[in-house]
Design a protein around this motif. Structure first.
Motif, PDB file in Angstrom:
ATOM      1  N   ASP A  14       5.227  -5.207   0.571  1.00  0.00           N
ATOM      2  CA  ASP A  14       3.921  -5.434  -0.005  1.00  0.00           C
ATOM      3  C   ASP A  14       3.857  -5.676  -1.458  1.00  0.00           C
ATOM      4  OD1 ASP A  14       3.068  -5.569   2.676  1.00  0.00           O
ATOM      5  OD2 ASP A  14       1.683  -4.087   2.653  1.00  0.00           O
ATOM      6  N   GLU A  15       4.393  -4.626  -2.151  1.00  0.00           N
ATOM      7  CA  GLU A  15       4.272  -4.754  -3.740  1.00  0.00           C
ATOM      8  C   GLU A  15       4.906  -5.612  -4.400  1.00  0.00           C
ATOM      9  OE1 GLU A  15       2.672  -1.439  -5.340  1.00  0.00           O
ATOM     10  OE2 GLU A  15       1.968  -1.942  -3.266  1.00  0.00           O
ATOM     11  N   PRO A  16       5.979  -6.389  -3.775  1.00  0.00           N
ATOM     12  CA  PRO A  16       6.801  -7.516  -4.651  1.00  0.00           C
ATOM     13  C   PRO A  16       5.778  -8.697  -4.444  1.00  0.00           C
ATOM     14  CG  PRO A  16       8.281  -6.227  -3.124  1.00  0.00           C
ATOM     15  CD  PRO A  16       7.108  -5.691  -2.706  1.00  0.00           C
ATOM     16  N   LEU A  17       4.969  -8.718  -3.503  1.00  0.00           N
ATOM     17  CA  LEU A  17       3.997  -9.702  -3.409  1.00  0.00           C
ATOM     18  C   LEU A  17       2.837  -9.790  -4.353  1.00  0.00           C
ATOM     19  CD1 LEU A  17       3.419 -10.094   0.384  1.00  0.00           C
ATOM     20  CD2 LEU A  17       4.855 -11.459  -0.888  1.00  0.00           C
ATOM     21  N   ALA A  18       2.429  -8.231  -4.427  1.00  0.00           N
ATOM     22  CA  ALA A  18       1.523  -8.140  -5.731  1.00  0.00           C
ATOM     23  C   ALA A  18       2.046  -8.402  -7.112  1.00  0.00           C
ATOM     24  CB  ALA A  18       0.890  -6.680  -5.495  1.00  0.00           C
ATOM     25  N   ALA A  44       7.036   3.795   3.366  1.00  0.00           N
ATOM     26  CA  ALA A  44       8.043   3.306   2.523  1.00  0.00           C
ATOM     27  C   ALA A  44       8.330   1.634   2.759  1.00  0.00           C
ATOM     28  CB  ALA A  44       9.302   4.133   2.599  1.00  0.00           C
ATOM     29  N   GLY A  45       8.777   1.474   3.934  1.00  0.00           N
ATOM     30  CA  GLY A  45       8.999   0.089   4.337  1.00  0.00           C
ATOM     31  C   GLY A  45       7.727  -0.852   3.877  1.00  0.00           C
ATOM     32  N   ALA A  72       9.365   4.792  -3.050  1.00  0.00           N
ATOM     33  CA  ALA A  72       9.549   4.540  -1.723  1.00  0.00           C
ATOM     34  C   ALA A  72      10.981   4.397  -1.490  1.00  0.00           C
ATOM     35  CB  ALA A  72       8.604   3.098  -1.296  1.00  0.00           C
ATOM     36  N   ASN A  73      11.653   3.840  -2.252  1.00  0.00           N
ATOM     37  CA  ASN A  73      13.422   3.681  -2.140  1.00  0.00           C
ATOM     38  C   ASN A  73      13.748   5.178  -1.867  1.00  0.00           C
ATOM     39  OD1 ASN A  73      13.958   1.017  -2.211  1.00  0.00           O
ATOM     40  ND2 ASN A  73      13.709   0.825  -4.263  1.00  0.00           N
ATOM     41  N   LYS A 129       8.920   9.529  10.941  1.00  0.00           N
ATOM     42  CA  LYS A 129       8.654   7.930  11.295  1.00  0.00           C
ATOM     43  C   LYS A 129       7.704   7.660  10.354  1.00  0.00           C
ATOM     44  CE  LYS A 129       6.568   5.444  14.840  1.00  0.00           C
ATOM     45  NZ  LYS A 129       5.708   5.765  15.860  1.00  0.00           N
ATOM     46  N   GLU A 130       6.320   8.153  10.053  1.00  0.00           N
ATOM     47  CA  GLU A 130       5.558   7.693   9.296  1.00  0.00           C
ATOM     48  C   GLU A 130       5.948   7.574   7.723  1.00  0.00           C
ATOM     49  OE1 GLU A 130       3.718  11.242  11.997  1.00  0.00           O
ATOM     50  OE2 GLU A 130       5.631  10.698  11.041  1.00  0.00           O
TER      51      GLU A 130
END
Length: 186
Positions: A90-94, A84-85, A68-69, A78-79
């Motif tokens: 979300d991934e850091p929370l998981a 990526a945003g 994503a980076n 845009k999509e």
């Protein structure tokens, strides 16, 4: 006198080596390292299965973030920027939840190393295709891992996590394949 010093020194070295070898054998890292990490097979259903899944899933989520980076840096769609945003939000929370389980269940505070991900290159007309292909392969590997842990684990939190991951992977995999078809006729 010299002979006895060498014998004592030799015994100390041998004892140290044996002690470290035995200690290493009984650690989760040894048990984890016994399995081929180039596949998504988590190994046998033993005491360390859930830890292997947690570590592999942390690595999996970090892989998505690394991809994503790259997309955030180079894509012009845009999509893709929104996707990526969302991954980076979300991934850091998981990952944080998985690290908490590691600490609670195994007393393991070690950080999981980042995986090696594809270098998607700089932007050109095929950048988004490379990103989508990488994400599709990434998701398919995730399915193998969640399927494996669902067959072998008995811990409710792990099974629920695998179910949630599967729903996410299924939903987003369809979106990625639809975009690939719409944008690249593949």
């Amino acid at each position: 006198m010299k002979v006895s010093i060498y014998i004592v020194l030799g015994c100390v070295v041998v004892s140290l080596f044996l002690g470290m070898s035995i200690g290493f054998y009984f650690t989760p890292e040894y048990q984890f390292n016994k399995y081929d990490k180039t596949s998504m097979d988590l190994g046998m259903a033993d005491h360390w299965l859930d830890l292997r899944y947690i570590n592999a899933m942390i690595e999996h989520h970090r892989g998505a973030m690394l991809l994503a980076n790259q997309a955030l840096k180079y894509t012009e769609r845009k999509e893709m920027k929104e996707l990526a945003g969302k991954v980076l939000t979300d991934e850091p929370l998981a990952i944080a939840e998985l690290y908490e389980w590691k600490k609670q269940w195994y007393g393991d505070k070690k950080t999981v190393r980042d995986p090696v991900v594809s270098n998607l290159g700089t932007y050109d007309e095929k950048f988004d295709l490379r990103f989508l292909n990488a994400l599709i392969a990434h998701h398919e590997a995730g399915f193998i891992m969640t399927s494996d842990v669902k067959k072998k684990s008995s811990r409710t939190e792990i099974l629920n996590n695998a179910d949630v991951v599967d729903v996410f992977l299924s939903t987003t995999l369809k979106i990625f394949k639809d975009w690939r078809k719409e944008w690249y006729s593949i």
